[in-house]
Motif scaffolding. Structure first.
Motif, PDB file in Angstrom:
ATOM      1  N   ASN A 175       0.818  -1.466   0.160  1.00  0.00           N
ATOM      2  CA  ASN A 175      -0.035   0.053  -0.001  1.00  0.00           C
ATOM      3  C   ASN A 175       0.688   1.419   0.012  1.00  0.00           C
ATOM      4  O   ASN A 175       0.630   2.186  -0.623  1.00  0.00           O
ATOM      5  CB  ASN A 175      -0.940  -0.128   1.331  1.00  0.00           C
ATOM      6  N   ALA A 176       1.955   1.105   0.732  1.00  0.00           N
ATOM      7  CA  ALA A 176       2.857   2.424   0.922  1.00  0.00           C
ATOM      8  C   ALA A 176       3.606   2.641  -0.621  1.00  0.00           C
ATOM      9  O   ALA A 176       3.530   3.812  -0.733  1.00  0.00           O
ATOM     10  CB  ALA A 176       3.883   2.138   2.020  1.00  0.00           C
ATOM     11  N   ASP A 177       4.033   1.617  -1.199  1.00  0.00           N
ATOM     12  CA  ASP A 177       4.484   1.627  -2.363  1.00  0.00           C
ATOM     13  C   ASP A 177       3.374   2.184  -3.511  1.00  0.00           C
ATOM     14  O   ASP A 177       4.100   3.114  -4.147  1.00  0.00           O
ATOM     15  CB  ASP A 177       5.093   0.146  -2.981  1.00  0.00           C
ATOM     16  N   GLU A 178       2.392   1.852  -3.469  1.00  0.00           N
ATOM     17  CA  GLU A 178       1.257   2.243  -4.442  1.00  0.00           C
ATOM     18  C   GLU A 178       1.172   3.929  -4.105  1.00  0.00           C
ATOM     19  O   GLU A 178       0.911   4.651  -5.002  1.00  0.00           O
ATOM     20  CB  GLU A 178       0.005   1.653  -4.214  1.00  0.00           C
ATOM     21  N   GLN A 179       1.068   4.274  -3.016  1.00  0.00           N
ATOM     22  CA  GLN A 179       0.950   5.551  -2.693  1.00  0.00           C
ATOM     23  C   GLN A 179       2.096   6.360  -2.878  1.00  0.00           C
ATOM     24  O   GLN A 179       1.896   7.626  -3.414  1.00  0.00           O
ATOM     25  CB  GLN A 179       0.835   5.777  -0.958  1.00  0.00           C
ATOM     26  N   ILE A 180       3.203   5.982  -2.901  1.00  0.00           N
ATOM     27  CA  ILE A 180       4.532   6.628  -3.333  1.00  0.00           C
ATOM     28  C   ILE A 180       4.447   6.625  -4.726  1.00  0.00           C
ATOM     29  O   ILE A 180       4.785   7.814  -5.463  1.00  0.00           O
ATOM     30  CB  ILE A 180       5.824   5.868  -3.015  1.00  0.00           C
ATOM     31  N   GLN A 181       4.014   5.755  -5.650  1.00  0.00           N
ATOM     32  CA  GLN A 181       3.995   5.708  -6.968  1.00  0.00           C
ATOM     33  C   GLN A 181       2.950   6.867  -7.477  1.00  0.00           C
ATOM     34  O   GLN A 181       3.169   7.536  -8.493  1.00  0.00           O
ATOM     35  CB  GLN A 181       3.765   4.291  -7.589  1.00  0.00           C
ATOM     36  N   GLN A 182       1.797   6.766  -6.777  1.00  0.00           N
ATOM     37  CA  GLN A 182       0.802   7.716  -7.002  1.00  0.00           C
ATOM     38  C   GLN A 182       1.465   9.092  -6.800  1.00  0.00           C
ATOM     39  O   GLN A 182       1.171  10.226  -8.024  1.00  0.00           O
ATOM     40  CB  GLN A 182      -0.418   7.554  -6.270  1.00  0.00           C
ATOM     41  N   ALA A 183       2.220   9.247  -5.778  1.00  0.00           N
ATOM     42  CA  ALA A 183       2.625  10.766  -5.240  1.00  0.00           C
ATOM     43  C   ALA A 183       3.605  11.371  -6.416  1.00  0.00           C
ATOM     44  O   ALA A 183       3.577  12.384  -6.678  1.00  0.00           O
ATOM     45  CB  ALA A 183       3.027  10.806  -4.122  1.00  0.00           C
ATOM     46  N   GLN A 184       4.201  10.059  -7.049  1.00  0.00           N
ATOM     47  CA  GLN A 184       5.441  10.384  -7.950  1.00  0.00           C
ATOM     48  C   GLN A 184       4.573  10.962  -9.265  1.00  0.00           C
ATOM     49  O   GLN A 184       5.123  11.704  -9.930  1.00  0.00           O
ATOM     50  CB  GLN A 184       6.385   9.241  -8.308  1.00  0.00           C
TER      51      GLN A 184
END
Length: 142
Positions: free
Chosen positions: A35-44
């Motif tokens: 979930n954290a990785d998905e949020q980081i990708q979305q933020a990027q």
């Protein structure tokens, strides 16, 4: 003797139960990391879109100096190329289309089709295209 067997069975089952509980915790941690990785990708992606928008707004604001036709053509050719490259790099399809429309309009200046005499109408249309870019950018990331 029976009590001893129960105790031994319970003692042997304890590591198994503890292992199962730990396995569940590991799975929860792994899901949290995903979930954290998905949020980081979305933020990027949002940062990339915001960066593209900043560039798009800057490039789409191009207004040539029609009083100097040769310079207007040269500036327009350079700006059209910049718009084309930016459109190719833009992930948002609406923004990409807006940039391509601005690029086509600027290309008309580069080709000499738009002159000082016909620049008033072109300028009005170009300002509308610029507004489309800024409107699209204001919607990206929301």
């Amino acid at each position: 003797m029976r009590a001893r067997k129960r105790f031994v069975v319970a003692a042997m089952a304890l590591p198994l139960l503890t292992g199962l509980a730990a396995c569940g915790q590991v799975q929860e941690v792994q899901q949290g990391l995903r979930n954290a990785d998905e949020q980081i990708q979305q933020a990027q992606q949002n940062l990339d879109s915001i960066s593209a928008c900043a560039q798009a707004i800057n490039v789409a604001s191009f207004m040539p100096n029609f009083a100097n036709p040769q310079q207007a053509k040269a500036d327009a050719e350079a700006k059209a190329e910049e718009l084309r490259k930016l459109a190719d790099q833009t992930a948002d399809q609406t923004l990409r289309q807006n940039l391509l429309e601005v690029e086509q309009s600027v290309q008309r200046v580069a080709s000499g089709e738009i002159t000082l005499e016909s620049s008033a109408e072109w300028t009005t249309a170009q300002l509308e295209r610029y507004q489309q870019v800024t409107t699209t950018c204001s919607q990206i990331g929301n």
